[in-house]
Design a protein around this motif. Structure first.
Motif, PDB file in Angstrom:
ATOM      1  N   LEU A  17       0.826  -1.208   0.000  1.00  0.00           N
ATOM      2  CA  LEU A  17       0.000   0.000   0.000  1.00  0.00           C
ATOM      3  C   LEU A  17       0.864   1.264   0.000  1.00  0.00           C
ATOM      4  CD1 LEU A  17      -2.790  -1.041   2.541  1.00  0.00           C
ATOM      5  CD2 LEU A  17      -2.979  -0.869   0.052  1.00  0.00           C
ATOM      6  N   ALA A  18       1.929   1.246   0.794  1.00  0.00           N
ATOM      7  CA  ALA A  18       2.810   2.406   0.858  1.00  0.00           C
ATOM      8  C   ALA A  18       3.505   2.636  -0.476  1.00  0.00           C
ATOM      9  CB  ALA A  18       3.849   2.216   1.965  1.00  0.00           C
ATOM     10  N   ALA A  19       3.902   1.553  -1.142  1.00  0.00           N
ATOM     11  CA  ALA A  19       4.577   1.676  -2.431  1.00  0.00           C
ATOM     12  C   ALA A  19       3.649   2.296  -3.480  1.00  0.00           C
ATOM     13  CB  ALA A  19       5.064   0.311  -2.901  1.00  0.00           C
ATOM     14  N   PHE A  20       2.410   1.847  -3.521  1.00  0.00           N
ATOM     15  CA  PHE A  20       1.457   2.390  -4.495  1.00  0.00           C
ATOM     16  C   PHE A  20       1.177   3.864  -4.225  1.00  0.00           C
ATOM     17  CE2 PHE A  20      -2.880   3.568  -5.612  1.00  0.00           C
ATOM     18  CZ  PHE A  20      -2.889   3.287  -6.977  1.00  0.00           C
ATOM     19  N   GLY A  21       0.871   4.194  -2.978  1.00  0.00           N
ATOM     20  CA  GLY A  21       0.534   5.579  -2.656  1.00  0.00           C
ATOM     21  C   GLY A  21       1.681   6.540  -2.864  1.00  0.00           C
ATOM     22  N   SER A  22       2.874   6.131  -2.451  1.00  0.00           N
ATOM     23  CA  SER A  22       4.030   7.015  -2.606  1.00  0.00           C
ATOM     24  C   SER A  22       4.423   7.166  -4.072  1.00  0.00           C
ATOM     25  CB  SER A  22       5.212   6.482  -1.791  1.00  0.00           C
ATOM     26  OG  SER A  22       5.614   5.207  -2.244  1.00  0.00           O
ATOM     27  N   ALA A  23       4.248   6.104  -4.859  1.00  0.00           N
ATOM     28  CA  ALA A  23       4.553   6.191  -6.286  1.00  0.00           C
ATOM     29  C   ALA A  23       3.570   7.124  -7.000  1.00  0.00           C
ATOM     30  CB  ALA A  23       4.525   4.805  -6.926  1.00  0.00           C
ATOM     31  N   PHE A  24       2.317   7.127  -6.552  1.00  0.00           N
ATOM     32  CA  PHE A  24       1.336   8.058  -7.123  1.00  0.00           C
ATOM     33  C   PHE A  24       1.787   9.501  -6.900  1.00  0.00           C
ATOM     34  CE2 PHE A  24      -2.331  10.833  -6.779  1.00  0.00           C
ATOM     35  CZ  PHE A  24      -3.032  10.544  -7.940  1.00  0.00           C
ATOM     36  N   VAL A  25       2.233   9.791  -5.682  1.00  0.00           N
ATOM     37  CA  VAL A  25       2.713  11.144  -5.368  1.00  0.00           C
ATOM     38  C   VAL A  25       3.943  11.465  -6.218  1.00  0.00           C
ATOM     39  CG1 VAL A  25       3.689  12.608  -3.565  1.00  0.00           C
ATOM     40  CG2 VAL A  25       1.743  11.124  -3.066  1.00  0.00           C
ATOM     41  N   ARG A  26       4.832  10.495  -6.409  1.00  0.00           N
ATOM     42  CA  ARG A  26       6.011  10.695  -7.255  1.00  0.00           C
ATOM     43  C   ARG A  26       5.606  11.079  -8.666  1.00  0.00           C
ATOM     44  NH1 ARG A  26       9.027   8.252 -11.206  1.00  0.00           N
ATOM     45  NH2 ARG A  26      11.305   8.253 -10.970  1.00  0.00           N
ATOM     46  N   GLY A  27       4.648  10.350  -9.243  1.00  0.00           N
ATOM     47  CA  GLY A  27       4.209  10.661 -10.592  1.00  0.00           C
ATOM     48  C   GLY A  27       3.524  12.009 -10.684  1.00  0.00           C
TER      49      GLY A  27
END
Length: 247
Positions: A17-27
């Motif tokens: 979950l953390a990987a998905f959410g943080s990657a969204f913010v990165r994009g």
């Protein structure tokens, strides 16, 4: 899988979950992945593993788009990359000799500093002086090693200037890719890198790719002021949650 036997299902679920959410913010913004990811991971696993797992994911996603980053980034990004590579080992060594509770507290404070940096007044579009660039690079390297977060000094270095968003994002992401490589190299050299993290990172990588792609699409529809405010709220929430859990 036997290689993941040391990680509980809850740890893997939190990481996913953390990987998905943080990657969204990165994009969406071009930064924020490690700042969001590491404090959450550090609540579910040893801080050293949290930092190195974030390094794997930052390196993997950066290599996917490396050609565009190299072509679009400002020249200063290469200076920062070199300094990050040089000073990351010192930060990781400090993390390795720090107690887990203290490390989690420091990591949360670093995340909080990024929240504050988002709201600093904007600077001019002129490149900062050599001393400023050197200071940002050294501090970013130390933070990469200690917290897996090169962003707190790098983000205001680019975001507070009136640069084109594409240039600022590419510059930051190029530095973050180099930081991931520096962190992993330092971890291997110091003997603190658990290679099972590479397998865990590969399992999490599809979530990172998906989150990053959705974030990039959202970025096209979000104005500059809106994304600064939204990301600031997210970063502040992540840091606040980490501090609250520790206290």
């Amino acid at each position: 899988m036997d290689i993941l036997a040391g990680y509980a299902p809850l740890q893997i679920g939190v990481a996913l979950l953390a990987a998905f959410g943080s990657a969204f913010v990165r994009g969406l913004t071009g930064f924020g992945m490690a700042i969001l990811l590491v404090p959450v991971l550090a609540l579910a696993m040893v801080p050293v593993d949290a930092v190195l797992l974030a390094n794997f994911l930052s390196l993997f996603i950066g290599l996917v788009d490396i050609r565009r980053l190299v072509q679009t980034a400002e020249r200063s990004a290469w200076t920062l990359c070199l300094l990050v590579l040089l000073f990351t080992p010192a930060g990781l060594w400090a993390l390795a000799v720090t107690s887990p509770d203290l490390a989690r507290f420091v990591i949360a404070l670093i995340a909080l500093s990024a929240f504050v940096a988002i709201y600093l007044p904007r600077a001019s579009d002129l490149p900062p002086g050599r001393a400023t660039t050197a200071g940002v690079g050294v501090l970013s390297g130390l933070m990469t090693g200690y917290a897996g977060m090169p962003g707190p000094p790098v983000v205001p270095y680019y975001v507070r200037r009136d640069l084109p968003r594409a240039t600022a994002k590419a510059s930051m992401l190029l530095v973050f890719t180099a930081a991931g490589l520096a962190g992993l190299g330092s971890g291997a050299a110091l003997g603190v890198l658990d290679w099972r993290l590479a397998i865990l990172a590969l399992l999490l990588f599809p979530a990172v790719v998906l989150g990053n792609k959705l974030g990039e699409r959202a970025s096209d529809a979000v104005g500059d002021r809106a994304w600064r405010i939204a990301v600031g709220i997210v970063l502040g929430g992540a840091a606040g949650a980490a501090l609250w859990r520790l206290v």
